[in-house]
Design a protein around this motif. Sequence first.
Motif, PDB file in Angstrom:
ATOM      1  N   ALA A   1       0.843  -1.195   0.000  1.00 46.02           N
ATOM      2  CA  ALA A   1       0.000   0.000   0.000  1.00 46.02           C
ATOM      3  C   ALA A   1       0.879   1.246   0.000  1.00 46.02           C
ATOM      4  O   ALA A   1       1.938   1.272   0.643  1.00 46.02           O
ATOM      5  N   GLN A   2       0.435   2.259  -0.694  1.00 47.88           N
ATOM      6  CA  GLN A   2       1.157   3.531  -0.701  1.00 47.88           C
ATOM      7  C   GLN A   2       0.338   4.555   0.068  1.00 47.88           C
ATOM      8  O   GLN A   2      -0.744   4.959  -0.358  1.00 47.88           O
ATOM      9  N   LEU A   3       0.888   4.954   1.221  1.00 48.58           N
ATOM     10  CA  LEU A   3       0.182   5.857   2.119  1.00 48.58           C
ATOM     11  C   LEU A   3       1.033   7.088   2.405  1.00 48.58           C
ATOM     12  O   LEU A   3       2.179   7.190   1.972  1.00 48.58           O
ATOM     13  N   ALA A   4       0.452   8.016   3.159  1.00 52.25           N
ATOM     14  CA  ALA A   4       1.140   9.266   3.492  1.00 52.25           C
ATOM     15  C   ALA A   4       1.826   9.119   4.853  1.00 52.25           C
ATOM     16  O   ALA A   4       1.273   9.513   5.879  1.00 52.25           O
ATOM     17  N   ASP A   5       3.010   8.510   4.867  1.00 50.93           N
ATOM     18  CA  ASP A   5       3.805   8.364   6.086  1.00 50.93           C
ATOM     19  C   ASP A   5       2.918   8.009   7.282  1.00 50.93           C
ATOM     20  O   ASP A   5       2.775   8.785   8.232  1.00 50.93           O
ATOM     21  N   PRO A   6       2.284   6.826   7.253  1.00 47.83           N
ATOM     22  CA  PRO A   6       1.259   6.495   8.252  1.00 47.83           C
ATOM     23  C   PRO A   6       1.798   6.476   9.678  1.00 47.83           C
ATOM     24  O   PRO A   6       2.891   5.968   9.945  1.00 47.83           O
ATOM     25  N   THR A   7       1.012   7.063  10.563  1.00 42.60           N
ATOM     26  CA  THR A   7       1.344   7.078  11.984  1.00 42.60           C
ATOM     27  C   THR A   7       0.137   6.625  12.785  1.00 42.60           C
ATOM     28  O   THR A   7      -0.991   6.603  12.290  1.00 42.60           O
ATOM     29  N   GLU A   8       0.376   6.281  14.031  1.00 48.14           N
ATOM     30  CA  GLU A   8      -0.700   5.793  14.886  1.00 48.14           C
ATOM     31  C   GLU A   8      -1.830   6.821  14.973  1.00 48.14           C
ATOM     32  O   GLU A   8      -1.592   8.012  15.150  1.00 48.14           O
ATOM     33  N   GLY A   9      -3.046   6.355  14.804  1.00 54.53           N
ATOM     34  CA  GLY A   9      -4.216   7.227  14.858  1.00 54.53           C
ATOM     35  C   GLY A   9      -4.714   7.681  13.508  1.00 54.53           C
ATOM     36  O   GLY A   9      -5.840   8.212  13.415  1.00 54.53           O
ATOM     37  N   ASP A  10      -3.924   7.495  12.449  1.00 53.41           N
ATOM     38  CA  ASP A  10      -4.395   7.837  11.104  1.00 53.41           C
ATOM     39  C   ASP A  10      -5.612   6.992  10.742  1.00 53.41           C
ATOM     40  O   ASP A  10      -5.750   5.840  11.185  1.00 53.41           O
ATOM     41  N   ILE A  11      -6.475   7.560   9.908  1.00 57.00           N
ATOM     42  CA  ILE A  11      -7.613   6.821   9.374  1.00 57.00           C
ATOM     43  C   ILE A  11      -7.235   6.316   7.983  1.00 57.00           C
ATOM     44  O   ILE A  11      -6.955   7.108   7.083  1.00 57.00           O
ATOM     45  N   ILE A  12      -7.186   5.021   7.857  1.00 56.61           N
ATOM     46  CA  ILE A  12      -6.821   4.404   6.587  1.00 56.61           C
ATOM     47  C   ILE A  12      -8.078   3.857   5.926  1.00 56.61           C
ATOM     48  O   ILE A  12      -8.843   3.108   6.536  1.00 56.61           O
ATOM     49  N   ALA A  13      -8.306   4.281   4.686  1.00 53.52           N
ATOM     50  CA  ALA A  13      -9.475   3.845   3.932  1.00 53.52           C
ATOM     51  C   ALA A  13      -9.054   2.819   2.891  1.00 53.52           C
ATOM     52  O   ALA A  13      -8.171   3.082   2.066  1.00 53.52           O
ATOM     53  N   VAL A  14      -9.665   1.641   2.932  1.00 48.76           N
ATOM     54  CA  VAL A  14      -9.430   0.603   1.928  1.00 48.76           C
ATOM     55  C   VAL A  14     -10.639   0.588   1.007  1.00 48.76           C
ATOM     56  O   VAL A  14     -11.781   0.417   1.447  1.00 48.76           O
ATOM     57  N   PHE A  15     -10.384   0.781  -0.288  1.00 47.49           N
ATOM     58  CA  PHE A  15     -11.451   0.925  -1.264  1.00 47.49           C
ATOM     59  C   PHE A  15     -12.017  -0.419  -1.731  1.00 47.49           C
ATOM     60  O   PHE A  15     -11.367  -1.457  -1.647  1.00 47.49           O
ATOM     61  N   CYS A  16     -13.221  -0.354  -2.249  1.00 46.40           N
ATOM     62  CA  CYS A  16     -13.872  -1.472  -2.948  1.00 46.40           C
ATOM     63  C   CYS A  16     -14.060  -2.700  -2.066  1.00 46.40           C
ATOM     64  O   CYS A  16     -13.854  -3.838  -2.498  1.00 46.40           O
ATOM     65  N   THR A  17     -14.493  -2.469  -0.831  1.00 42.71           N
ATOM     66  CA  THR A  17     -14.725  -3.573   0.096  1.00 42.71           C
ATOM     67  C   THR A  17     -16.216  -3.869   0.278  1.00 42.71           C
ATOM     68  O   THR A  17     -16.593  -4.602   1.193  1.00 42.71           O
ATOM     69  N   GLY A  18     -17.045  -3.311  -0.597  1.00 41.04           N
ATOM     70  CA  GLY A  18     -18.484  -3.431  -0.398  1.00 41.04           C
ATOM     71  C   GLY A  18     -19.058  -4.801  -0.661  1.00 41.04           C
ATOM     72  O   GLY A  18     -20.164  -5.112  -0.210  1.00 41.04           O
ATOM     73  N   ALA A  19     -18.332  -5.648  -1.406  1.00 42.27           N
ATOM     74  CA  ALA A  19     -18.814  -6.996  -1.714  1.00 42.27           C
ATOM     75  C   ALA A  19     -17.954  -8.026  -1.008  1.00 42.27           C
ATOM     76  O   ALA A  19     -16.720  -7.973  -1.074  1.00 42.27           O
ATOM     77  N   TYR A  20     -18.596  -8.959  -0.343  1.00 38.34           N
ATOM     78  CA  TYR A  20     -17.927 -10.090   0.293  1.00 38.34           C
ATOM     79  C   TYR A  20     -16.935  -9.668   1.370  1.00 38.34           C
ATOM     80  O   TYR A  20     -15.971 -10.365   1.647  1.00 38.34           O
ATOM     81  N   GLY A  21     -17.178  -8.519   1.973  1.00 37.28           N
ATOM     82  CA  GLY A  21     -16.422  -8.098   3.142  1.00 37.28           C
ATOM     83  C   GLY A  21     -17.238  -8.409   4.373  1.00 37.28           C
ATOM     84  O   GLY A  21     -17.012  -9.412   5.062  1.00 37.28           O
ATOM     85  N   TYR A  22     -18.236  -7.571   4.620  1.00 35.71           N
ATOM     86  CA  TYR A  22     -19.089  -7.792   5.785  1.00 35.71           C
ATOM     87  C   TYR A  22     -19.805  -9.139   5.699  1.00 35.71           C
ATOM     88  O   TYR A  22     -19.966  -9.836   6.702  1.00 35.71           O
ATOM     89  N   SER A  23     -20.230  -9.528   4.505  1.00 34.69           N
ATOM     90  CA  SER A  23     -21.012 -10.762   4.376  1.00 34.69           C
ATOM     91  C   SER A  23     -20.182 -12.003   4.701  1.00 34.69           C
ATOM     92  O   SER A  23     -20.741 -13.046   5.057  1.00 34.69           O
ATOM     93  N   MET A  24     -18.852 -11.921   4.596  1.00 33.79           N
ATOM     94  CA  MET A  24     -17.990 -13.050   4.932  1.00 33.79           C
ATOM     95  C   MET A  24     -17.235 -12.822   6.242  1.00 33.79           C
ATOM     96  O   MET A  24     -16.333 -13.587   6.584  1.00 33.79           O
ATOM     97  N   ALA A  25     -17.608 -11.783   6.967  1.00 35.35           N
ATOM     98  CA  ALA A  25     -16.913 -11.460   8.217  1.00 35.35           C
ATOM     99  C   ALA A  25     -17.154 -12.537   9.267  1.00 35.35           C
ATOM    100  O   ALA A  25     -18.154 -13.245   9.257  1.00 35.35           O
ATOM    101  N   SER A  26     -16.204 -12.649  10.182  1.00 38.56           N
ATOM    102  CA  SER A  26     -16.289 -13.655  11.237  1.00 38.56           C
ATOM    103  C   SER A  26     -15.943 -13.021  12.579  1.00 38.56           C
ATOM    104  O   SER A  26     -15.549 -11.857  12.650  1.00 38.56           O
ATOM    105  N   ASN A  27     -16.086 -13.826  13.616  1.00 39.70           N
ATOM    106  CA  ASN A  27     -15.685 -13.398  14.953  1.00 39.70           C
ATOM    107  C   ASN A  27     -14.383 -14.071  15.370  1.00 39.70           C
ATOM    108  O   ASN A  27     -14.156 -14.322  16.551  1.00 39.70           O
TER     109      ASN A  27
END
Length: 442
Positions: free
Chosen positions: A371-397
Amino acid sequence: MHLYGTQSVNERGHLTIGGTDTVDLAHTYGTPLNVYDIALFRERASAFKKTFESMGIRAQVAYASKAFSSIAIYEIAEQQGLSLDVVSGGELFTAVSANFPRNRIHFHGNNKSFTELQYAFDEKIGCIVIDNFSEIELVKEIAESRKESMNVLIRVTPGVEASTHDYITTGQEDSKFGFDLKNGQTDEAFLQLYNHPYINLLGMHCHIGSQIFETDAFRLAAEALMNKMVAWRDNYEFICTVLNLGGGFGIRYTEEDKPLEPSVYVEEMATVVLSMTRSHNYPLPEIWIEPGRSLVGDAGTTLYTAGSSKEVPGIRKYVAVDGGMSDNIRPALYGAKYTAVSANRMNEPHVDKVTIAGKCCESGDKLIEEAQLADPTEGDIIAVFCTGAYGYSMASNYNRLPKPAVVFSENGQHQLVVRRETYEDIVRLDIPLQLVRREERI
């Protein structure tokens, strides 16, 4: 960087979705957080429908809801005039809870239980897609005992090899789904169904796979099914009124992916059907399709909060987030690729190459390796794109991690549509031990 749908960057340098600031969403609802761009969902749904309309073809566009199931997304699908593809009693119950029109519900699945099929009859749904010979007997038994009719389609495997991952290829001969078109199984299923007094056989269904970019396989599948329909007319004077060509239309996860516009897939398949109906003097059937990923995939974005980091000199830098394979199993399951941004620092150069690691106790819990990010540091909000299909529906505990919340965003408004699980939810079904120890029984 490629932005999707209504995504943009505001004056604070933050990523926005549906006119709302993702950093504010993260602070309001916590992370991990699934955010859906509902305007993009509506746009895609409209594009599929309008293409059929422009070609003068009667059609149903059914949302393949295994991609993401919830009451709220079913309500949006109904608002857009979509039909609904469900694959389990749980998805059907969700549709009923959303008061989705029953006549537009299609029930799929390769191992529907007797109870699930009874439920489908109870709700008088629009269609059951028959997957195997055992299911034929179950549907007949229920229909005959109730003296109630049911619309059905025969699911076939047309023997078409689609260019996609083996785990999401379904149309080849060696598949757990459907009746083989080439070895006589499809004809045998037809003979068991077409003259039954309580079975209304509409036609055939196929689904050749998922995340497909080329149209050749779709065209070949449409041709194969049309040839069989013509044969049934010639041999048995039976006319199929419905041809369901499934879904599997690809989306862009990374810059390497080159998906086509939704209209192109529809036009290519429909052109084959139109041509063959004319050449064989066959009545034009109603065409059904089942987009899932192509409706919700790039409409969904997952927000994470960056936590610990670790540098392996000369090898890589790890940045851990507060989710991972528990909310997105696809990278670990079959090497799915994603892109990400620093949602709170969008205007800064994204030049730091890092591996985004999840927090599960698995070495393979890595969401993105480069991944190419802006010098990530603790507390940054990282957005991962295109997770709308088979993300939540396949989520587990797994590791007893609570499933994330889901928020819909549209026109500057946002709404919680699935609440975040709590630790109390995690243990809700647990039952404390009540057995008496052996030494206490003596």
